[in-house]
Design a protein around this motif. Structure first.
Motif, PDB file in Angstrom:
ATOM      1  N   GLU A 156       0.903  -1.088  -0.231  1.00  0.00           N
ATOM      2  CA  GLU A 156       0.052  -0.159  -0.140  1.00  0.00           C
ATOM      3  C   GLU A 156       0.705   1.395  -0.018  1.00  0.00           C
ATOM      4  OE1 GLU A 156      -3.880   1.881   2.272  1.00  0.00           O
ATOM      5  OE2 GLU A 156      -2.675   0.170   3.016  1.00  0.00           O
ATOM      6  N   GLN A 157       1.679   1.123   0.716  1.00  0.00           N
ATOM      7  CA  GLN A 157       2.835   2.326   0.675  1.00  0.00           C
ATOM      8  C   GLN A 157       3.590   2.480  -0.477  1.00  0.00           C
ATOM      9  OE1 GLN A 157       4.946   0.917   4.178  1.00  0.00           O
ATOM     10  NE2 GLN A 157       4.389   2.717   5.554  1.00  0.00           N
ATOM     11  N   LEU A 158       3.873   1.495  -1.180  1.00  0.00           N
ATOM     12  CA  LEU A 158       4.655   1.650  -2.407  1.00  0.00           C
ATOM     13  C   LEU A 158       3.502   1.941  -3.418  1.00  0.00           C
ATOM     14  CD1 LEU A 158       7.408   0.791  -3.399  1.00  0.00           C
ATOM     15  CD2 LEU A 158       6.408  -1.472  -4.481  1.00  0.00           C
ATOM     16  N   VAL A 159       2.401   1.822  -3.484  1.00  0.00           N
ATOM     17  CA  VAL A 159       1.334   2.309  -4.435  1.00  0.00           C
ATOM     18  C   VAL A 159       1.346   3.873  -4.192  1.00  0.00           C
ATOM     19  CG1 VAL A 159      -1.247   2.260  -4.867  1.00  0.00           C
ATOM     20  CG2 VAL A 159       0.164   0.085  -4.819  1.00  0.00           C
ATOM     21  N   GLU A 160       1.256   4.440  -3.000  1.00  0.00           N
ATOM     22  CA  GLU A 160       1.199   5.692  -2.728  1.00  0.00           C
ATOM     23  C   GLU A 160       2.445   6.543  -3.383  1.00  0.00           C
ATOM     24  OE1 GLU A 160       1.027   6.149   1.426  1.00  0.00           O
ATOM     25  OE2 GLU A 160      -0.881   5.412   1.819  1.00  0.00           O
ATOM     26  N   VAL A 161       3.604   5.803  -3.328  1.00  0.00           N
ATOM     27  CA  VAL A 161       4.720   6.433  -3.948  1.00  0.00           C
ATOM     28  C   VAL A 161       4.351   6.498  -5.530  1.00  0.00           C
ATOM     29  CG1 VAL A 161       7.186   6.261  -4.661  1.00  0.00           C
ATOM     30  CG2 VAL A 161       6.012   5.669  -2.209  1.00  0.00           C
ATOM     31  N   ALA A 162       3.775   5.517  -6.048  1.00  0.00           N
ATOM     32  CA  ALA A 162       3.613   5.501  -7.457  1.00  0.00           C
ATOM     33  C   ALA A 162       2.494   6.422  -8.027  1.00  0.00           C
ATOM     34  CB  ALA A 162       3.424   3.954  -8.094  1.00  0.00           C
ATOM     35  N   ASP A 163       1.645   6.575  -6.937  1.00  0.00           N
ATOM     36  CA  ASP A 163       0.382   7.477  -7.227  1.00  0.00           C
ATOM     37  C   ASP A 163       1.003   8.861  -7.195  1.00  0.00           C
ATOM     38  OD1 ASP A 163      -2.418   7.677  -7.431  1.00  0.00           O
ATOM     39  OD2 ASP A 163      -2.422   8.773  -5.337  1.00  0.00           O
ATOM     40  N   ARG A 164       1.788   9.159  -6.583  1.00  0.00           N
ATOM     41  CA  ARG A 164       2.283  10.690  -6.312  1.00  0.00           C
ATOM     42  C   ARG A 164       3.057  10.938  -7.583  1.00  0.00           C
ATOM     43  NH1 ARG A 164       3.224   9.500  -0.638  1.00  0.00           N
ATOM     44  NH2 ARG A 164       5.394   8.913  -1.252  1.00  0.00           N
ATOM     45  N   ASP A 165       3.660   9.771  -8.096  1.00  0.00           N
ATOM     46  CA  ASP A 165       4.673   9.973  -9.320  1.00  0.00           C
ATOM     47  C   ASP A 165       3.685  10.029 -10.523  1.00  0.00           C
ATOM     48  OD1 ASP A 165       7.125   9.942 -10.585  1.00  0.00           O
ATOM     49  OD2 ASP A 165       6.468   7.914 -11.444  1.00  0.00           O
ATOM     50  N   MET A 166       2.567   9.372 -10.525  1.00  0.00           N
ATOM     51  CA  MET A 166       1.515   9.288 -11.572  1.00  0.00           C
ATOM     52  C   MET A 166       1.083  10.783 -11.659  1.00  0.00           C
ATOM     53  SD  MET A 166      -2.146   9.223 -12.334  1.00  0.00           S
ATOM     54  CE  MET A 166      -2.719   8.287 -10.846  1.00  0.00           C
TER      55      MET A 166
END
Length: 263
Positions: free
Chosen positions: A236-246
């Protein structure tokens, strides 16, 4: 009397129960037999054979043998156990079918939000695989397509994007549709590269551009995060990083287009 078996005044109860059990056993076998698989029918025939052997043995061996009622009682018990197992099997299969429906997105046939949430639960504790890469993909300009071309064309754009992403990940990961035009990709980079993913994705987008009549192209914003860069993160934390990058990528797209994404 004198150790000799004789019929008493209530002997009629015995043959009534005997006949009723035979009828119920036959009805049960015929009724359940239609629903059982062929492999299970063999055991049903074995139950019937047990009852028949007991009855025939009693009728041919003489009055001192009392096996018919016992065989029917055993057969009825086995049939009940067999049917209980069958009902449990049906419930398990029905549960699996419902799970499959929950795990699949109806529009795109990708994995659903439910399946994605299950993955979050599964990977709620670090460490993640060091070869894992999370990609968040969001379609640019979908609202404009819905407003100008209609929601049917918007759904077509979502489906074509889903098809392209599924082609691009090949057998190296899974893709989930987590919202209207949002996708999460869990990609295994142990024998695959991001460049290969992007190359196939661009090729699929171009193929759609050639065949599309009213929609000229597919354009997406992509954010990514590598598990090796965040060894103590949950999924979930890794997804949040990718979400910000997106969202950075999406902001750049609309800024370059000089277009308000809300319009």
């Amino acid at each position: 009397q004198n150790n000799v078996y004789r019929h008493g005044p209530f002997y009629i109860v015995y043959p009534i129960i005997y006949v009723l059990m035979m009828i119920l056993l036959i009805i049960g076998l015929l009724q359940y037999g239609r629903r059982f698989a062929s492999s299970n029918k063999k055991s049903l025939f074995a139950i019937m054979l047990l009852a028949l052997v007991g009855i025939v043995f009693q009728e041919t061996a003489g009055s001192f043998m009392r096996t018919g009622y016992l065989a029917l009682a055993m057969g009825s018990t086995l049939l009940f156990i067999h049917f209980e197992e069958f009902c449990q099997q049906e419930m398990d299969e029905d549960g699996k079918a419902k799970t499959i429906l929950l795990e699949k997105d109806a529009l795109t046939d990708l994995y659903s939000r439910y399946a994605y949430n299950e993955q979050l639960k599964k990977h709620s504790n670090p460490p993640l695989s060091s070869t894992l890469c999370v990609l968040l993909i969001d379609i640019n300009g979908l609202k404009m397509v819905n407003d100008t071309k209609g929601h049917e064309k918007g759904d077509e754009l979502i489906c074509e994007t889903a098809h392209a992403i599924r082609k691009a990940i090949q057998s190296y990961g899974h893709v989930y549709r987590t919202g209207g035009d949002e996708f999460v990709v869990l990609l295994d980079l142990s024998s695959y590269t991001i460049k290969e993913f992007y190359d196939i994705l661009k090729r699929e987008f171009y193929a759609y551009k050639i065949k599309a009549i009213e929609l000229s192209e597919i354009n997406v914003a992509i954010g990514k995060a590598y598990a090796k860069d965040y060894p103590d993160f949950t999924l979930e934390q890794l997804v949040e990083v990718a979400d910000r990058d997106m969202y950075k990528d999406k902001a750049n797209y609309y800024r370059n287009k000089r277009h308000d994404r809300r319009k």
